[in-house]
Structure formats: C-alpha cells, structure tokens
Design a protein around this motif. Structure first.
Motif, PDB file in Angstrom:
ATOM      1  N   GLU A 188       0.841  -1.193   0.000  1.00  0.00           N
ATOM      2  CA  GLU A 188       0.000   0.000   0.000  1.00  0.00           C
ATOM      3  C   GLU A 188       0.876   1.243   0.000  1.00  0.00           C
ATOM      4  O   GLU A 188       1.896   1.299   0.687  1.00  0.00           O
ATOM      5  N   SER A 704     -13.803   3.786   0.022  1.00  0.00           N
ATOM      6  CA  SER A 704     -12.783   2.843  -0.410  1.00  0.00           C
ATOM      7  C   SER A 704     -13.402   1.805  -1.328  1.00  0.00           C
ATOM      8  O   SER A 704     -14.624   1.596  -1.331  1.00  0.00           O
ATOM      9  N   PHE A 718      -8.318   0.778  -3.136  1.00  0.00           N
ATOM     10  CA  PHE A 718      -8.208   2.223  -3.313  1.00  0.00           C
ATOM     11  C   PHE A 718      -9.009   2.911  -2.210  1.00  0.00           C
ATOM     12  O   PHE A 718     -10.055   2.414  -1.788  1.00  0.00           O
ATOM     13  N   SER A 719      -8.510   4.047  -1.755  1.00  0.00           N
ATOM     14  CA  SER A 719      -9.208   4.748  -0.680  1.00  0.00           C
ATOM     15  C   SER A 719      -8.943   6.238  -0.758  1.00  0.00           C
ATOM     16  O   SER A 719      -7.825   6.672  -1.057  1.00  0.00           O
ATOM     17  N   ALA A 759      -3.504   3.576  -2.313  1.00  0.00           N
ATOM     18  CA  ALA A 759      -3.741   2.553  -3.334  1.00  0.00           C
ATOM     19  C   ALA A 759      -2.816   1.385  -3.051  1.00  0.00           C
ATOM     20  O   ALA A 759      -1.680   1.576  -2.577  1.00  0.00           O
TER      21      ALA A 759
END
Length: 763
Positions: A188, A704, A718-719, A759
């Motif tokens: 991440e 997310s 993804f957030s 991501a």
C-alpha cells in the motif's frame, strides 16, 4: 552503556527455548494424538459473526469474556487512513491517547482516568502496551505505526493477574499477522496533506508449504509537518519513520507452533514546540513579540526557529513465541529482547532561551512461561512465571540563554519477578467463578553521578488478586461482577536535579477496582450491547511535577505520591448490522475522578529572589488526562458496484476537555505571596488554564473500493479519506515549566484537517 543485560538475557532465553524445544521433541506421540479444538469453537459455530479475543490469555468470544473489553477491527482503521496508535483515541470508552512530543515514538495513554504522562524511562506506564504478547516497558516506543494488524484489544480496568504490574489502568494488546506459510503479499502507498507520503508492504514466502514460512515487512512514513516557522513560514516538525523486519514461523503440527520475529524501528525528526507564554512568565520579555500572549488554537501552529532541531530513535527487537501442546497441558513461551538508542535536541518553545540535548540508551529482556489446560470438567486455568529486566542511561545537557547550565546524568537498572494463576470454574450451570492472583517482586537501582557519589536502590513486592462471578440467565445475556487489584512499582525520580530528590524514592501505587457489567446479543448475533459501571479506589498516586529548585536549571522534575483518588464511571458500547454490508457501532464513557488529600511542599520564590517552602493543596484540581466524557459513533456501508465492493465510512469522536499537567494557576501567585509562608496549606482550586485541552469534535470519513484483479483472489484496494473533517484545532500537548514563579509554557497542536489517498493490492 556497557551492560551485562544482553549476554544474561541470551543465556536465559536459550535455556527456556531449549527446554521448550526438548519437551516438544520428546513428546511426538502426544503431539500427534491430541485434539485441539478452539476454546470458543462452539460459540463461533452458533454465531459466525462472533469476535474472538484473548484478553484472558485464552481464546474466547468477546461476549463470553467477563472483562470490559473493546475489540477494534483493523479494517475499520485502515479505511480512514489510520497511521499510528493515536488514532485509537476515543474508539473505546474512556480511552485517551496522545503523543508525548518530548521523546521519540512516545505515547501518553489514559484509561478510566488513570494515566502517567512522562517520557523518562525511570517511570513506569500506567497502561500496559503489549505487541505480540510482549510488554513494552517504557512510554518511549509505545506510539506505534499501524499496518498488517490482526487484532487490537483494549482491556479497561486493572489487569494485574495475567498482565502484571504497571497495568493498573488497563492493557492495549496488539497482535500482528503471523507468517501464512503460503505465497502472498500486501502493498500500500499513501499520500496526503503536509507532504505526507508512505509505503507499506508485507510479503509471505513459503519454505515448506503449510509448515515453514517467512514474512518480510517494511513500513515507511514521512511528513513535512503541519507547524510553521514564525520567522520564515517554513514547515516545521518533519519526521521520517521506518519499521522493517522479518518473522519466521514453524508449524509442523497442530500442537507445535513457533514464530521468531526480528525487527527494527528507525525514526528521525526535527521537533519544534510552540510558545504558550503570557505576560507574567519569566521568559516572556525575552522572546519575539509573537511568542508571548498568543492563543491556544491557531497560534499553537507557529513556532520560532532559531536553531536546527533534531531527534532520532532506533530500536531493535527479537521475539520468540512458542506454543507446545502436551495433551492436557498447553505450554507457551515468549522470549523477547529489545534495545534502543535515541537522542533529542530541541528548544522547548522559548526561541532559543532553553535548549536541551538528551541522548540515552535502553534495553529490556522479558521471559514469560505459561501453562494452560483443564483440571477437570468445567475448570480451566492459566498459570505462569514471568521475568523482566531493563537498563537505561541518560546524559542530558541543558543550555539557558545560550550558556551551559549543567545537566542530568542517570543510570538505571530494574528487575521484576512474578508468578501467577488464573482460573475459570463453572460452579453451577451457567454460573462461573473466575479469579486468581499474581505475586510480583521489583528491584530498582539508580546512579546519579553528577550529584551523588553512591547508588540508591530499593525493592517492593505485591500480591494482586482478582475475583469475578458471571451468570448467563439466557444464551444471549451475561451478567458479571469483578473485584481486582492493580499495582504499579515504586521508583526514583529520573530527572532529579538535587541530591535530596535523587535519594528520595516514591512508593508503589495501588488500585482496587469494583465493576458490574452486562453483555448482551440480539437479532441472532447481528447486534450487541455491553455496559459496565466501575468504582476505583486509587491509593498513593505517583504524580510528576516540575518545581523550582536551587540548581543550574532553576527547576527539576520529581515524582511524589499524591495521596489518593476516587474514580467512578459508566461505559457502554454497541454494534449493529441491520443489513448485510451495513454496520453501526457506538461507544460512550463517563468518568468522575477526584483527588483525596493531595498536599505537597513546594519552594516559592518571592520577587526579591528569596525562597520559602509552602504546602500546596491540590485536592480540588482535576486529575490529568481524565475527560469526563468520551463518545464515538461509526458507520459503514458496503455496496457492490460491478465486480468491486465500494465502502462508505464515517466516524465521529467526542472528547471532553481535560488537563494535561498538575500545574497551579499562575493567577494565584499574588494571593500566595500575600499569605507568605504559612503552616496552613494554600488551596489551589484549579490547574493553569493553559495545560487544559479543549473539548474535541473529530469527524473522519472515507470511501474505499476493493476490485478483483483475477480469479485467484488478488484484490486492488483504493481509498480516499479525510481525518478531522471539521478542522477542530487546539493543543495536543501543553506543559508549564515550574511554578511560582512560572518560567515559561510550551505546547504542540493536534493534527488539523488531513486529506489523503491510498492505493495498493494484496494476494
């Protein structure tokens, strides 16, 4: 520091490791024949949503554990961009966590109004932080980065029987994932406000599929900081953190499991502090105009840099965690060694008038050996032995108005031995009696070479019992009552600046806690509601205070036993899943705490520089880090969008105002001088208003998505998230230096609104 701790700990660790390994090797028949069902298996089968906790050193469901405990889901923390342990603040009732900025990776933690906020390694924390079953012996190193977390449990109230001394307020137990022994990875990257950037990754590699594997991990985090230089506008308080290592797991059968973890924590920073001085403080007339008389909100985000500050913290750790099943008995051994090297050079909010350099080293070794099993039907137990040893050395240099003003030198050594027993006994159907006790013996020895020719030492011992009864009137309800005792070791003031203070020990403090609680489930396990009320009798409170002193610095920090306190409160938490994918949770805590007979002697300096000793009565001031109310509300909703799962999350946390230091209001100086010396204690009705943190309203939100990458289960993540959406500003840390007269005040602001995105992928 030349220490014998490392070779001694290696010998002890090797002895324990050899013994456990020999047991495992000598009993292969038992290992193959023993059945190993999970202790909470029946409950999990009845409710697949049940949360498993290990609060009592055994696997149980949360709702069947007669302890006030909050199990925090790591996935919920990751969704809002949680970076460190500070983001747990407010997520559990009556839990407060702030960063202590005068030391690297240092945490101030309070549970149910009990805290001890200091960076010195001579002082013991009031809340025990356990990482993978290992106790972190100082507040330095407790402010942990978060990633790759399997479980987080917050245990409220004394936990002396199973977790030992220095857990009088409670325990935060954090467990990281074990090596899976299958090939997989999780990576991440995060970017955010204030030049924040991070990269975190975990890689699992099998050596023997399903039996032997290695996990590699690396976490990187850096930021430019959210304070500004009052002269140039440059960003201040930058930091760069690394945490990396590997874990090797060997799990050849259901009855033998061993994990060896090697890790390093490496942090560099440039720490700066804002001035909270006002006219009347001794240093106020010597600082730049903007550094005196500012407010405690926006002005705290400005510091006045006159020198390049620096800080570093490097810690190495090794842990061997082994479990051996021997039929009726399961043996656990946790052996750990940790050392750290750190330095801190900073001006404490005075624009160069007071600068301290604090290099120090620390090392600790611990060994725990536990035995668990069923003695007969309806009776299970956990028993064990524990050893802890630590050494540290501090060599502080101080500069006042640009001139050397002496310093502090201290070498400390501590040892602790303990034996404990904890049991569950189903006396009648649906009625259990639980309890046990722990005997602890502590030894401490200190050298103060700058002010004492001989070392000082003392030992203490304590038995801490616990007794609980619980009753399940229905399968969905448990009622329980508990009495427990906690104990925190005595010691010596590690920042003492005079011979008298260095030679004067402070005594242990004890807590007797009474608790009544209920745990309920409803809607076939989709909802839970737990409530507890508690009353705490807190004796011989260890309180750190800064007083004026006849030494080169003009002040010293000492620890005194501040009589006692009565603390009572109520807390509740609930969770509810009305629909698949829709989750709500809430927690509320109320704490009412009050000192009882807190009177200490303090030197008072008159305007003509003469000094008299006056008794000050602090009984009416608020205890530190004890907000009356904490509240959290959280919700999330996961929506299928094509092949992806999109989750919307929001969380609100409220923390009532609280004081951060016992520091008398300087507005009372005139009244005290008018009284002059008196045999009657002078009543201090409140702390300095500048050490009070205002009420906080913290709103976090995120969106997310998890997107399948292939048919083998690989996912892309993804957030987008925002923390402190309302941009609630104020002090995260505030401190008054000396009293009557006040020399100066300084502080650090809490994080303002923070935007971020992340991501990554996992398989």
């Amino acid at each position: 520091m030349q220490s014998t701790l490392y070779p001694k700990c290696v010998l002890r660790g090797l002895a324990t490791t050899t013994a456990i390994a020999a047991i495992a090797w000598a009993t292969p028949g038992l290992a193959q024949e023993s059945e190993d069902p999970p202790a909470a298996g029946d409950q999990v089968a009845a409710n697949p949503n049940a949360i498993i906790v290990t609060a009592r050193r055994r696997s149980e469901t949360l709702q069947n554990t007669p302890v006030a405990i909050t199990a925090i889901q790591p996935a919920a923390l990751e969704a809002k961009g949680t970076l460190d342990i500070g983001d747990l603040q407010g997520t559990a009732p009556n839990l407060l966590i702030t960063q202590q900025p005068t030391g690297s990776a240092t945490a101030n933690i309070s549970i149910r109004g009990i805290a001890f906020a200091d960076v010195e390694k001579s002082f013991d924390p009031a809340v025990g932080i356990y990482v993978d079953g290992v106790y972190i012996g100082t507040s330095t190193g407790q402010y942990l980065d978060f990633f790759d977390i399997e479980s987080i449990e917050v245990l409220r109230g004394p936990q002396g029987t199973l977790f030992g001394r220095n857990t009088i307020a409670g325990v935060i137990s954090i467990r990281r994932t074990k090596p899976t022994m299958e090939f997989g990875a999780k990576v991440e990257t995060t970017v955010g406000s204030f030049g924040t950037w991070g990269m975190r990754g975990v890689l699992n590699v099998p050596i023997i599929e399903g039996e032997l594997g290695v996990k590699f991990f690396e976490f990187h985090q850096q930021t430019d900081g959210y304070m500004r230089d009052g002269f140039t506008g440059q960003r201040l308080n930058s930091s760069n953190s690394e945490n990396f290592g590997l874990a090797v797991r060997y799990n050849p059968s259901a009855t033998f499991d061993a994990t060896l973890t090697l890790e390093r924590q490496d942090q560099t920073s440039k720490p700066y502090f804002a001035s909270a001085m006002v006219p009347g403080d001794a240093f106020c007339g010597f600082v730049p105009p903007g550094a005196c008389g500012g407010n405690l909100t926006d002005d705290l985000y400005t510091a006045y840099k006159v020198a390049e500050h620096s800080g570093f913290y490097k810690a190495d750790g090794v842990t061997l965690d082994m479990e051996v099943g021997l039929g009726a008995v399961t043996v656990n051994s946790i052996t750990s060694y940790r050392d750290s090297d750190e330095s801190f050079y900073a001006d404490f909010g005075t624009a160069g008038l007071f600068i301290a350099q604090r290099p120090q080293t620390y090392e600790q070794f611990s060994q725990e050996l536990r035995f668990a099993g069923d003695l007969f039907g309806g009776f299970d137990y956990v028993a064990g032995l524990y050893y802890f040893e630590s050494d540290y050395e501090l060599d502080q240099s101080t500069f006042v108005f640009g001139a050397p003003a002496g310093g502090i030198g201290v070498i400390g050594h501590s040892e602790s031995y303990a034996a404990f027993l904890d049991f569950n006994w189903e006396v009648f159907q649906d009625v259990r009696l639980s309890g046990g006790g722990r005997y602890t013996k502590d030894k401490k020895e200190y050298e103060f070479p700058l002010i004492l020719s001989d070392s000082v030492k003392k030992s203490w011992s304590k038995f801490t019992p616990k007794l609980t009864i619980d009753w399940r009137p229905t399968p969905d309800m448990m009622l329980y009552g508990t009495w427990s005792r906690g104990y925190r070791s005595g010691g010596f003031s590690g920042r003492a600046g005079t011979p008298f203070s260095a030679q004067t020990p402070y005594d242990p403090e004890t807590v007797d806690s009474f608790e009544l609680g209920a745990k309920t489930e409803w809607l076939n396990g989709r909802g839970t509601f737990n409530v507890a009320g508690f009353y705490t009798d807190y004796k011989n409170i260890q309180q750190s205070t800064v007083i004026t002193a006849d030494n080169a610095q003009g002040n010293e920090t000492i620890v005194v036993n501040a009589a006692g306190a009565k603390i009572k409160g109520v807390e509740a938490d609930m969770s509810f899943e009305p629909l698949d994918g829709l989750n709500f949770s809430a927690a509320v805590g109320y704490t009412d705490s009050k000192f009882n007979g807190f009177i200490i002697g303090q030197p008072i300096t008159r305007p003509d520089a003469t000094i008299f000793l006056q008794q000050l009565d602090y009984s009416d001031v608020d205890p530190i880090f004890a907000p009356k109310w904490t509240l959290s509300l959280n919700g999330s909703y996961t929506i299928p969008v094509g092949e992806a799962d999109v989750t919307l999350s929001a969380g609100y946390r409220y923390l009532a105002e609280y004081d951060q230091q016992i520091a008398p209001d300087p507005a009372l100086y005139g009244a005290l001088l008018a009284q002059d010396f008196s045999a009657t204690p002078f009543v201090v009705p409140q702390n300095d208003p500048r050490v009070r943190s205002d009420a906080q309203n913290l709103l976090d939100a995120s969106i997310s998505a998890q997107v399948p990458m292939n048919d083998s289960g690989a996912m892309a993540n993804f957030s987008l998230f925002v923390r402190n959406l309302l941009d609630d500003r104020g002090p995260s840390f505030a401190f008054a230096v000396a009293a009557y007269p006040n020399l100066w005040h300084y502080g650090v602001p809490r994080e303002p609104r923070f935007w971020g995105a992340s991501a990554g992928f996992e398989f």
